[in-house]
Design a protein around this motif. Structure first.
Motif, PDB file in Angstrom:
ATOM      1  N   GLY A 165       0.894  -0.878   0.132  1.00 33.04           N
ATOM      2  CA  GLY A 165      -0.050  -0.207  -0.358  1.00 33.04           C
ATOM      3  C   GLY A 165       0.976   1.400   0.126  1.00 33.04           C
ATOM      4  N   GLU A 166       2.686   0.809  -0.796  1.00 36.73           N
ATOM      5  CA  GLU A 166       2.923   2.199  -0.600  1.00 36.73           C
ATOM      6  C   GLU A 166       3.849   2.549  -1.853  1.00 36.73           C
ATOM      7  N   VAL A 167       4.121   3.560  -2.474  1.00 44.20           N
ATOM      8  CA  VAL A 167       5.321   3.788  -3.241  1.00 44.20           C
ATOM      9  C   VAL A 167       6.317   3.967  -2.652  1.00 44.20           C
ATOM     10  N   VAL A 179      10.127   5.866  -3.402  1.00 44.26           N
ATOM     11  CA  VAL A 179      10.663   6.437  -5.063  1.00 44.26           C
ATOM     12  C   VAL A 179      12.115   5.900  -4.183  1.00 44.26           C
ATOM     13  N   LEU A 180      13.127   5.019  -4.950  1.00 47.80           N
ATOM     14  CA  LEU A 180      14.227   4.931  -4.024  1.00 47.80           C
ATOM     15  C   LEU A 180      15.524   5.721  -5.237  1.00 47.80           C
ATOM     16  N   ARG A 214       5.684  -1.565  11.412  1.00 46.77           N
ATOM     17  CA  ARG A 214       4.571  -0.624  10.717  1.00 46.77           C
ATOM     18  C   ARG A 214       4.464   0.962  11.152  1.00 46.77           C
ATOM     19  N   PHE A 266      12.627   2.867   6.140  1.00 43.85           N
ATOM     20  CA  PHE A 266      13.153   1.078   5.482  1.00 43.85           C
ATOM     21  C   PHE A 266      14.521   0.977   4.838  1.00 43.85           C
ATOM     22  N   VAL A 315      15.939   6.837  -0.011  1.00 40.50           N
ATOM     23  CA  VAL A 315      14.451   6.765   0.241  1.00 40.50           C
ATOM     24  C   VAL A 315      14.166   8.580  -0.436  1.00 40.50           C
ATOM     25  N   ARG A 316      14.332   8.679  -1.886  1.00 39.47           N
ATOM     26  CA  ARG A 316      13.818  10.107  -1.829  1.00 39.47           C
ATOM     27  C   ARG A 316      12.644  10.444  -1.297  1.00 39.47           C
ATOM     28  N   GLU A 317      11.151   9.664  -1.667  1.00 40.55           N
ATOM     29  CA  GLU A 317       9.514   9.796  -0.946  1.00 40.55           C
ATOM     30  C   GLU A 317       9.181   8.383  -0.649  1.00 40.55           C
ATOM     31  N   VAL A 318       8.139   8.634  -0.199  1.00 37.46           N
ATOM     32  CA  VAL A 318       7.706   7.435   0.203  1.00 37.46           C
ATOM     33  C   VAL A 318       5.946   8.335   0.161  1.00 37.46           C
ATOM     34  N   VAL A 319       5.170   7.294  -0.574  1.00 35.83           N
ATOM     35  CA  VAL A 319       4.039   8.190  -1.130  1.00 35.83           C
ATOM     36  C   VAL A 319       3.068   6.750  -0.615  1.00 35.83           C
ATOM     37  N   ARG A 320       1.933   7.189   0.831  1.00 37.97           N
ATOM     38  CA  ARG A 320       1.322   6.301   1.093  1.00 37.97           C
ATOM     39  C   ARG A 320      -0.243   6.243   0.249  1.00 37.97           C
ATOM     40  N   LEU A 321      -0.814   4.956  -0.313  1.00 36.86           N
ATOM     41  CA  LEU A 321      -1.736   4.783  -1.644  1.00 36.86           C
ATOM     42  C   LEU A 321      -3.333   5.364  -0.816  1.00 36.86           C
ATOM     43  N   LYS A 376      -7.927   2.458   1.446  1.00 34.34           N
ATOM     44  CA  LYS A 376      -7.160   1.337   1.384  1.00 34.34           C
ATOM     45  C   LYS A 376      -8.313  -0.023   1.486  1.00 34.34           C
TER      46      LYS A 376
END
Ligand SMILES: Cc1cc2nc3c(=O)[nH]c(=O)nc-3n(C[C@H](O)[C@H](O)[C@H](O)COP(=O)(O)OP(=O)(O)OC[C@H]3O[C@@H](n4cnc5c(N)ncnc54)[C@H](O)[C@@H]3O)c2cc1C
Ligand SMILES: Nc1ncnc2c1ncn2[C@@H]1O[C@H](COP(=O)(O)O)[C@@H](O)[C@H]1O
Lengths: 262, 400
Positions: free
Chosen positions: A163-165, A167-168, B78, B139, B260-266, B270
């Motif tokens: 449920g996450e994206v 970006v690396l 989490r 992570f 890690v540039r960014e983390v987008v929670r969908l 959900k």
């Protein structure tokens, strides 16, 4: 830019059937296909090569001689060269021994920029070969990639997990495993098919060609062993309600109440 | 691998007979002899104090397996809390540890996560080993692989369980490779083999058409990733006692090359089927996107979530994150209602953890009907609305 794509030939599990008498897999007549996600990996490599303004996409597979056809198909899709790792000494490999053989083959190819694997192979569904290959080669990895771009000598990867994206940004060389959501693999053209058989380099390498110690590959190099295989046991038969639906529904709700489920 | 017994070294003590899972060793004239049942599994090799049993893997000096003891689980986090799979691993790890009569340790890695250690103890751990480091959040594969490998090398557990989540399946193969040990992916069953004491790791293969039981006889630790939603957590018990220790690990500069540039929670709707207690699923029999309205209504009446078969998802009637099964989610609700689903093996693979299964299908012979605790033979378009109404009525009655 040199991109290496390890691909696997697998039985089409849609067609795998179980012999009801013996409980074993009937593989006869089951077509072999290129592992579906590996096609997406090849597509990703071809797109990236164009983006980089040139280079080479080399497909590698460890498998029996008939895996040649899977590699030829990838050449027809547009890959530039193919290498089949085929030797009886490779047989019986688990993921560690498979990754070990692939790593030795990769080292024979000299300076590379990127390795793209499928996320997982549909016969074993392990998703382990990619990361284990990256570990042998001591390079960074990004699994579950749904998008990949070159950015100033590095790659930017979108990984889709839980449920996450994420970006690396990874330096090269790196290893990526690719999801089927990433792209739509191109269909080989007629010209591509002819090239795949006539013009493009195809080589078969054995264990000594990749300079791998024999105790690290095949059955000998596999820490895990299959103790037994069996067909999944069915859940026990419960109550069957036929006839008047209203009656059935009432019996069900009563059963659920008795069991304390509602 | 090939096993052989050196007659000159064998003293006929019979220790190997006891550990052989296949009854493949006979004692003849005070010498151990392999018979035709031998599958060369190697279970006997380490039982021989006289080094008379040889395995021709030729892997150089054999690891001293006796150094390794205890069961350990990787406590995935989490957000601010534990991932559900962490408590599931503790539930199953506890049972394995009790069978082996050893301790259960949780490895808790991250930054500012010490507070979760007591939760791990409440869920079954005897010991928690914490690695707290700012470079372990969020992570990233390399620093986590470094930290987990070094904790395993320090603690030497004989079994290590990791959730088969996106994080676990990214991390575990690298760690297993660094330790040069085996790793079994996505296990749905774990048990200790009588006699050999080996971990029997059972998992689906070939799209769920067969199950395979895998062992790792000569390498330690024995490592598995375990499918989320299959194992049962223990109920939380805050009276449980346990110890908490901190471990030191050396993370290297080269481990930090990935950024890690960014983390987008969908965002948005959900669905988290793996945590749901009631799931109502629809398959091809539902007939269309509109048909799912009835399924949704029933789910709502029960306070549950909506699931689907792959056929329904691939027809475009519902989004992929609702898919249950081999390539969808494994679920473990108290109640699973399958409507218009035939019950292909790949679908059933996802509901093995469900407590109570109800199936509604026109075809009494559909495989799902044999897998159900209650099977209603009938048209779902009739049964589902009736059931929703009956449940609402029963609920009202209960409340009154
Ligand atoms: C590698 C692999 C992975 C897979 N992974 C998954 C997975 O994760 N999840 C999954 O679900 N599948 C998966 N599949 C697909 C699986 O094999 C089946 O094709 C799929 O589950 C079938 O979906 P279904 O039961 O909805 O459809 P069908 O098999 O077509 O069954 C429809 C059922 O509805 C009944 N029906 C029709 N109309 C009505 C009505 N009006 N009232 C009552 N009953 C009715 C019919 O009798 C029939 O039993 C996978 C397959 C492969 C090869
Ligand atoms: N024998 C093999 N030869 C080449 N590539 C492989 C082989 N096995 C696995 N791979 C690669 O590793 C990925 C993951 O496979 P697996 O770990 O078996 O699920 C596949 O999608 C391939 O890209």
């Amino acid at each position: 830019m040199l991109i290496i794509v390890p691909i696997k030939q697998v039985p089409d599990t849609n067609d795998v059937r179980i012999d009801p008498e013996t409980g074993t897999l009937i593989r006869e007549g089951v077509p072999s296909i290129v592992n579906p996600e590996d096609r997406h990996a090849v597509e990703m490599a071809l797109v990236l090569k164009d983006q980089a303004g040139g280079g080479k996409v080399v497909v590698v597979s460890m498998g029996p001689p008939q895996a040649e056809i899977a590699l030829r198909e990838m050449l027809a899709m547009g890959a530039d060269e193919a290498i089949l790792l085929s030797d009886r000494a490779f047989a019986g490999a688990d993921t560690l021994a498979t990754a070990c053989a692939l790593a030795h083959a990769v080292r024979q190819l000299g300076q590379y920029d990127l390795i793209i694997c499928g996320r997982q192979a549909i016969d074993g569904d392990t998703a382990q070969v990619g990361p284990q290959l990256a570990e042998f080669l001591q390079i960074p990895q990004a699994t579950y990639a749904q998008d990949l771009r070159l950015e100033g000598g590095k790659i930017r990867v979108e990984r889709a997990v839980e449920g996450e994206v994420q970006v690396l940004e990874l330096p090269l060389p790196a290893l990526v495993t690719c999801l089927k959501e990433a792209n739509k693999p191109r269909i080989p053209t007629l010209k591509g098919c002819i090239g795949a058989f006539r013009e493009k380099p195809f080589q078969v390498w054995n264990a000594s060609r990749i300079k791998v110690p024999l105790e690290q590959i095949g059955l000998k190099g596999s820490p895990t062993q299959v103790r037994r295989t069996f067909t999944p046991p069915p859940r026990g038969q419960g109550i069957v309600l036929t006839g008047d639906p209203q009656q059935a529904v009432q019996t069900l709700v009563q059963t659920l109440r008795e069991k304390g489920i509602m | 691998m090939a096993i052989s017994i050196d007659k000159n070294l064998c003293v006929g003590c019979g220790a190997c007979l006891k550990v052989c899972p296949y009854d493949a060793i006979d004692l003849i004239d005070r010498k151990a002899i392999l018979n035709d049942s031998c599958v060369h599994c190697g279970a006997c090799v380490d039982s021989c104090k006289f080094k008379a049993i040889l395995s021709q893997a030729g892997e150089g000096p054999r690891k001293d397996l006796s150094e390794y003891a205890g069961v350990a689980v990787f406590a995935e986090t989490r957000g601010q809390g534990l991932a559900k799979v962490a408590t599931e691993l503790l539930g199953c790890g506890r049972a394995l540890a009790d069978t082996r009569k050893v301790g259960l340790t949780a490895f808790l890695l991250g930054h500012r996560i010490q507070g979760l250690a007591k939760d791990l103890i409440a869920h079954g751990a005897d010991r928690v080993v914490v690695v707290d480091d700012p470079r372990l959040a969020p992570f990233r594969t390399a620093p986590f692989a470094r930290a987990l490998t070094s904790v395993i090398q320090q603690q030497k557990p004989e079994i290590v369980l990791i959730g088969a989540s996106g994080i676990g399946r990214d991390l575990a193969p690298r760690v297993a490779n660094r330790l040069k040990t085996g790793l079994t992916a996505d296990c749905t069953g774990l048990a200790i083999e009588e006699g050999s004491g080996l971990l029997l790791q059972t998992r689906p293969a070939f799209g769920g058409n067969v199950m395979a039981t895998i062992v790792c006889p000569h390498h330690r630790p024995q490592m598995s990733t375990v499918r989320p939603g299959v194992m049962k957590p223990l109920p939380r018990d805050d009276h449980r006692q346990g110890t908490i220790t901190e471990a030191k690990v050396t993370i290297k500069e080269t481990d930090l090359r990935t950024v890690v540039r960014e983390v987008v929670r969908l965002a948005g709707k959900k669905v988290d089927l793996s945590e749901a207690t009631v799931i109502v699923s629809g398959g091809r029999g539902v007939g269309g996107a509109k048909g799912f309205e009835g399924i949704r209504d029933l789910a709502e009446a029960l306070g549950g979530q909506v699931g689907a078969s792959r056929a329904a998802v691939e027809s475009g009637w519902i989004e992929h994150d609702h898919q249950v099964g081999q390539t969808g989610k494994s679920v473990s609700p108290r109640l699973y209602i399958a409507c218009g689903i035939s019950g292909a093996i790949q679908h059933l693979a996802g509901i093995a953890g469900a407590d109570f299964v109800v199936a509604v299908n026109r075809d009494a012979q559909a495989p799902i009907m044999k897998a159900a605790d209650v099977a209603i033979v009938g048209d779902l378009h009739q049964v589902v609305p009736l059931l929703a109404a009956e449940i609402r009525r029963a609920r009202k009655e209960n409340a009154a």
